[in-house]
Design a protein around this motif. Structure first.
Motif, mmCIF file in Angstrom:
data_model
loop_
_atom_site.group_PDB
_atom_site.id
_atom_site.type_symbol
_atom_site.label_atom_id
_atom_site.label_comp_id
_atom_site.label_asym_id
_atom_site.label_seq_id
_atom_site.Cartn_x
_atom_site.Cartn_y
_atom_site.Cartn_z
ATOM 1 N N ASP A 108 0.810 -1.081 0.120
ATOM 2 C CA ASP A 108 0.032 -0.220 -0.015
ATOM 3 C C ASP A 108 0.818 1.291 0.172
ATOM 4 O OD1 ASP A 108 -2.529 1.183 0.374
ATOM 5 O OD2 ASP A 108 -1.954 2.117 2.190
ATOM 6 N N GLY A 109 2.119 1.100 0.922
ATOM 7 C CA GLY A 109 2.722 2.473 0.786
ATOM 8 C C GLY A 109 3.745 2.564 -0.506
ATOM 9 N N ALA A 110 3.671 1.665 -1.357
ATOM 10 C CA ALA A 110 4.395 1.759 -2.555
ATOM 11 C C ALA A 110 3.754 1.933 -3.790
ATOM 12 C CB ALA A 110 5.174 0.405 -2.823
ATOM 13 N N LEU A 111 2.314 1.801 -3.542
ATOM 14 C CA LEU A 111 1.514 1.961 -4.713
ATOM 15 C C LEU A 111 1.428 3.363 -5.521
ATOM 16 C CD1 LEU A 111 -1.771 0.168 -3.459
ATOM 17 C CD2 LEU A 111 -0.130 -0.581 -5.396
ATOM 18 N N PRO A 112 1.613 3.415 -6.867
ATOM 19 C CA PRO A 112 1.556 4.871 -7.472
ATOM 20 C C PRO A 112 0.215 5.764 -7.296
ATOM 21 C CG PRO A 112 0.802 2.981 -9.124
ATOM 22 C CD PRO A 112 1.193 2.088 -7.603
ATOM 23 N N SER A 113 0.523 6.869 -7.529
ATOM 24 C CA SER A 113 -0.717 7.700 -7.250
ATOM 25 C C SER A 113 -1.778 7.766 -8.361
ATOM 26 C CB SER A 113 -0.359 9.283 -6.871
ATOM 27 O OG SER A 113 0.482 9.884 -7.611
ATOM 28 N N LYS A 114 -1.236 7.401 -9.522
ATOM 29 C CA LYS A 114 -1.856 7.097 -10.715
ATOM 30 C C LYS A 114 -1.625 5.891 -11.440
ATOM 31 C CE LYS A 114 -1.787 12.009 -12.500
ATOM 32 N NZ LYS A 114 -3.354 12.039 -12.710
ATOM 33 N N VAL A 115 -2.691 5.266 -11.828
ATOM 34 C CA VAL A 115 -2.909 3.819 -12.548
ATOM 35 C C VAL A 115 -3.597 4.176 -13.747
ATOM 36 C CG1 VAL A 115 -3.546 1.512 -12.473
ATOM 37 C CG2 VAL A 115 -2.626 2.468 -10.643
ATOM 38 N N ASP A 116 -3.040 3.815 -15.010
ATOM 39 C CA ASP A 116 -3.571 3.976 -16.313
ATOM 40 C C ASP A 116 -3.945 5.494 -16.535
ATOM 41 O OD1 ASP A 116 -4.188 3.297 -18.776
ATOM 42 O OD2 ASP A 116 -6.134 2.357 -18.238
ATOM 43 N N GLY A 117 -3.269 6.579 -15.874
ATOM 44 C CA GLY A 117 -3.701 7.918 -16.061
ATOM 45 C C GLY A 117 -4.879 8.487 -14.960
ATOM 46 N N LEU A 118 -5.223 7.439 -14.175
ATOM 47 C CA LEU A 118 -6.235 7.845 -13.244
ATOM 48 C C LEU A 118 -5.818 8.016 -11.926
ATOM 49 C CD1 LEU A 118 -8.358 4.860 -14.558
ATOM 50 C CD2 LEU A 118 -8.866 7.252 -14.967
ATOM 51 N N ASP A 119 -6.128 8.890 -11.363
ATOM 52 C CA ASP A 119 -5.811 9.408 -9.952
ATOM 53 C C ASP A 119 -6.265 8.318 -9.096
ATOM 54 O OD1 ASP A 119 -4.606 11.923 -10.345
ATOM 55 O OD2 ASP A 119 -6.575 12.833 -10.594
ATOM 56 N N ARG A 120 -5.627 8.061 -7.722
ATOM 57 C CA ARG A 120 -5.853 7.035 -6.903
ATOM 58 C C ARG A 120 -7.092 7.770 -6.077
ATOM 59 N NH1 ARG A 120 -1.812 4.117 -2.480
ATOM 60 N NH2 ARG A 120 -3.699 3.038 -1.095
ATOM 61 N N ARG A 121 -8.245 6.858 -5.685
ATOM 62 C CA ARG A 121 -9.360 7.047 -5.257
ATOM 63 C C ARG A 121 -9.606 5.928 -4.291
ATOM 64 N NH1 ARG A 121 -13.797 10.371 -8.290
ATOM 65 N NH2 ARG A 121 -14.813 9.393 -6.595
ATOM 66 N N ASP A 122 -9.330 5.861 -3.076
ATOM 67 C CA ASP A 122 -9.430 4.594 -2.454
ATOM 68 C C ASP A 122 -10.910 4.140 -2.218
ATOM 69 O OD1 ASP A 122 -6.654 3.964 -2.830
ATOM 70 O OD2 ASP A 122 -6.027 4.577 -0.790
ATOM 71 N N PRO A 123 -11.365 2.776 -2.148
ATOM 72 C CA PRO A 123 -12.553 2.474 -1.915
ATOM 73 C C PRO A 123 -12.963 2.579 -0.570
ATOM 74 C CG PRO A 123 -11.410 0.740 -2.254
ATOM 75 C CD PRO A 123 -10.410 1.735 -2.714
ATOM 76 N N GLU A 124 -14.182 2.317 -0.182
ATOM 77 C CA GLU A 124 -14.737 2.036 1.247
ATOM 78 C C GLU A 124 -14.968 0.927 1.508
ATOM 79 O OE1 GLU A 124 -15.017 4.774 3.530
ATOM 80 O OE2 GLU A 124 -14.256 6.294 2.131
ATOM 81 N N PRO A 125 -14.701 0.377 2.816
ATOM 82 C CA PRO A 125 -14.214 1.082 3.870
ATOM 83 C C PRO A 125 -12.661 1.254 3.748
ATOM 84 C CG PRO A 125 -14.544 -1.215 4.636
ATOM 85 C CD PRO A 125 -15.314 -1.059 2.886
ATOM 86 N N ALA A 126 -12.282 2.372 4.204
ATOM 87 C CA ALA A 126 -10.622 2.473 4.158
ATOM 88 C C ALA A 126 -9.852 1.639 4.885
ATOM 89 C CB ALA A 126 -10.378 3.979 4.781
ATOM 90 N N SER A 127 -9.059 0.884 4.006
ATOM 91 C CA SER A 127 -7.905 -0.064 4.605
ATOM 92 C C SER A 127 -6.750 -0.141 3.866
ATOM 93 C CB SER A 127 -8.771 -1.373 4.317
ATOM 94 O OG SER A 127 -7.840 -2.545 4.528
ATOM 95 N N ALA A 128 -5.494 -0.390 4.431
ATOM 96 C CA ALA A 128 -4.175 -0.695 3.635
ATOM 97 C C ALA A 128 -4.394 -1.885 2.790
ATOM 98 C CB ALA A 128 -3.051 -0.579 4.741
ATOM 99 N N LEU A 129 -5.392 -2.634 2.956
ATOM 100 C CA LEU A 129 -5.666 -3.904 1.957
ATOM 101 C C LEU A 129 -6.337 -3.557 0.862
ATOM 102 C CD1 LEU A 129 -6.471 -6.353 5.048
ATOM 103 C CD2 LEU A 129 -4.059 -5.658 3.946
ATOM 104 N N THR A 130 -6.726 -2.352 0.728
ATOM 105 C CA THR A 130 -7.565 -1.984 -0.625
ATOM 106 C C THR A 130 -6.950 -0.810 -1.095
ATOM 107 O OG1 THR A 130 -9.220 -0.879 0.384
ATOM 108 C CG2 THR A 130 -9.624 -3.322 -0.069
ATOM 109 N N ALA A 131 -7.085 -0.466 -2.671
ATOM 110 C CA ALA A 131 -6.700 0.779 -3.268
ATOM 111 C C ALA A 131 -7.552 0.696 -4.313
ATOM 112 C CB ALA A 131 -5.078 0.904 -3.493
ATOM 113 N N GLY A 132 -7.840 1.982 -4.957
ATOM 114 C CA GLY A 132 -8.472 2.218 -6.165
ATOM 115 C C GLY A 132 -8.160 3.275 -6.843
#
Length: 160
Positions: free
Chosen positions: A49-73
């Protein structure tokens, strides 16, 4: 004063129309089921989670709910990453499709809703990436963006 009332009632009508039609705003947040891995795997996932990029395929990071270090979006509709998922049954299928992207192996599953799910192979934690319908046209771009973080933080091996 009448002009103000007219604009206000027009705005109210638009809000009601949108609510009735099920419109969504740009602030809609995706949801994702949070995995429940063993402590050792959870630590690996927190490092990812700490190493994931802020953009994927040109899309900004918008983490899903509920907030967790085990998920990202990323984006809306969201590309969703879940770390620490169970081993997919499809991995036992000798006919299963797989791809390797920048040194990371992925099981490929096309789902009935035209989305794609990729799950890492031969890593100490299973990392799942779901690409929603309509985003699959971008090929493997999301995996290209995610592979460096997975390579750095999720060691090769067999998941518990």
């Amino acid at each position: 004063m009448n002009l103000f009332r007219h604009r206000l009632s027009g705005l109210s009508a638009l809000v009601l129309l949108c609510a009735a039609a099920g419109c969504s705003s740009a602030d809609d947040t995706a949801s994702a089921r949070v995995p429940a891995p063993a402590a050792k795997t959870a630590t690996v996932c927190e490092n990812l989670d700490g190493a994931l990029p802020s953009k994927v395929d040109g899309l900004d990071r918008r983490d899903p709910e509920p907030a967790s270090a085990l998920t990202a979006g990323w984006g809306n509709p969201a590309i969703i990453l879940r770390c620490g998922v169970e081993r997919p049954e499809k991995m036992s299928d000798t006919e299963a499709d797989g791809v390797e992207v920048d040194g990371v192996g992925w099981l490929l599953e096309e789902r009935s809703d035209d989305s794609f799910r990729f799950t890492t192979t031969l890593r100490t934690a299973y990392v799942e990436v779901t690409i929603p319908p309509g985003r699959a046209g971008n090929g493997l771009a999301p995996l290209v963006d995610l592979a460096p973080a997975v390579r750095r933080t999720v060691p090769e091996g067999i998941a518990d």
